[in-house]
Scaffold this motif. Structure first.
Motif, PDB file in Angstrom:
ATOM      1  N   TRP A  65      24.259  53.516 127.177  1.00  0.00           N
ATOM      2  CA  TRP A  65      23.637  52.910 126.006  1.00  0.00           C
ATOM      3  C   TRP A  65      23.111  53.946 125.014  1.00  0.00           C
ATOM      4  N   GLY A  66      23.470  53.747 123.776  1.00  0.00           N
ATOM      5  CA  GLY A  66      23.046  54.644 122.708  1.00  0.00           C
ATOM      6  C   GLY A  66      23.813  55.953 122.673  1.00  0.00           C
ATOM      7  N   TYR A  67      24.835  56.086 123.525  1.00  0.00           N
ATOM      8  CA  TYR A  67      25.550  57.362 123.589  1.00  0.00           C
ATOM      9  C   TYR A  67      27.061  57.171 123.604  1.00  0.00           C
ATOM     10  N   GLY A  68      27.591  56.584 124.679  1.00  0.00           N
ATOM     11  CA  GLY A  68      29.041  56.462 124.778  1.00  0.00           C
ATOM     12  C   GLY A  68      29.476  55.758 126.040  1.00  0.00           C
ATOM     13  N   TYR A  69      30.441  56.391 126.775  1.00  0.00           N
ATOM     14  CA  TYR A  69      31.042  55.734 127.940  1.00  0.00           C
ATOM     15  C   TYR A  69      31.373  56.751 129.029  1.00  0.00           C
ATOM     16  N   ARG A  70      31.493  56.229 130.268  1.00  0.00           N
ATOM     17  CA  ARG A  70      31.951  57.040 131.389  1.00  0.00           C
ATOM     18  C   ARG A  70      32.687  56.155 132.388  1.00  0.00           C
ATOM     19  N   LEU A  71      33.566  56.776 133.165  1.00  0.00           N
ATOM     20  CA  LEU A  71      34.261  56.091 134.243  1.00  0.00           C
ATOM     21  C   LEU A  71      33.600  56.493 135.561  1.00  0.00           C
ATOM     22  N   ARG A  72      33.038  55.525 136.238  1.00  0.00           N
ATOM     23  CA  ARG A  72      32.276  55.798 137.460  1.00  0.00           C
ATOM     24  C   ARG A  72      33.214  55.922 138.652  1.00  0.00           C
ATOM     25  N   ASP A  73      32.945  56.910 139.505  1.00  0.00           N
ATOM     26  CA  ASP A  73      33.665  57.070 140.773  1.00  0.00           C
ATOM     27  C   ASP A  73      32.615  57.297 141.852  1.00  0.00           C
ATOM     28  N   GLU A  74      32.345  56.273 142.633  1.00  0.00           N
ATOM     29  CA  GLU A  74      31.269  56.347 143.628  1.00  0.00           C
ATOM     30  C   GLU A  74      31.632  57.212 144.825  1.00  0.00           C
ATOM     31  N   GLU A  75      32.941  57.561 144.943  1.00  0.00           N
ATOM     32  CA  GLU A  75      33.348  58.382 146.083  1.00  0.00           C
ATOM     33  C   GLU A  75      33.072  59.859 145.864  1.00  0.00           C
ATOM     34  N   GLU A  76      32.769  60.248 144.620  1.00  0.00           N
ATOM     35  CA  GLU A  76      32.503  61.665 144.355  1.00  0.00           C
ATOM     36  C   GLU A  76      31.123  62.057 144.856  1.00  0.00           C
TER      37      GLU A  76
END
Length: 227
Positions: free
Chosen positions: A216-227
């Protein structure tokens, strides 16, 4: 060079000049006087790029650009006598890759055609023998530019693929909208960062369960919970 360019322009003089310069450089050119005629071509033999006038009889260039963008990320260069900033922004936000104001130099148009093609045509990366990138149920075949979700291939546009590839290569890293604009559209893109939000909406619609998060207020990311 055999790229096919569709020129949509109702001025015969501009038609002849643009067509002559493009053909001299080896492009295959189809000239049309209306957006309706251009749409008929699109449904039968899709050009690799559009050069599109805004002021056309019947459907105008803005509406045609919008219709094309609902189906494809094919490059579009807008040429128009409208030189107000608001017209340029509108054309680019509707999906134009470049905007050139009349009168223009044919050589400048040719330079922009080559630049847009260079920016949007992706060649296979032969340096990587193994090109598969996997994040959770999401799999990318980078060299083939194919995307799979839960083992099923999904159709995506050029920019949708480019954003997904960037995020998959940098999981859990947050990218600002400005970064994404530069990396996906190029440094010379002139338009609003709303283009990023629109692209994300289209990706989420095609891949509803993808862990593509809003920062929020910044941009986007793709989450990978295995990392």
């Amino acid at each position: 060079m055999n790229d096919h360019i569709g020129v949509v322009e109702d001025d015969a003089n501009i038609q002849n000049i643009v067509s002559a310069y493009l053909k001299k450089e080896g492009f295959h050119v189809t000239v049309m006087e209306s957006a309706e005629e251009a749409w008929e071509l699109w449904e039968t033999m899709r050009p690799d790029m559009w050069i599109l006038d805004i002021m056309l009889p019947g459907m105008d260039g803005y509406e045609f650009c919008k219709k094309i963008r609902q189906e494809s990320d094919v490059p579009i260069i807008i040429i128009s006598a409208k030189d107000d900033e608001v017209d340029k922004i509108l054309g680019l936000e509707l999906g134009g890759d470049d905007y050139l104001t009349k009168p223009f130099s044919p050589r400048e148009l040719l330079a922009r055609v080559k630049r847009v093609f260079k920016r949007t045509v992706h060649l296979p990366d032969n340096q990587h023998e193994h090109d598969r990138i996997k994040v959770d149920n999401f799999l990318i075949h980078e060299n083939d530019r194919r995307i799979f979700w839960d083992g099923t291939e999904r159709d995506v546009t050029t920019k949708e693929f480019d954003m997904l590839l960037l995020l998959a290569k940098n999981t859990n890293r947050a990218f600002s909208r400005e970064e994404l604009l530069i990396k996906i559209w190029g440094e010379d893109y002139f338009g609003s960062d709303r283009a990023v939000d629109d692209l994300v909406k289209r990706i989420r619609k095609k891949l509803p369960d993808i862990p593509l998060e809003t920062v929020w207020g910044y941009g986007y990311r793709l989450r990978d919970e295995e990392e």
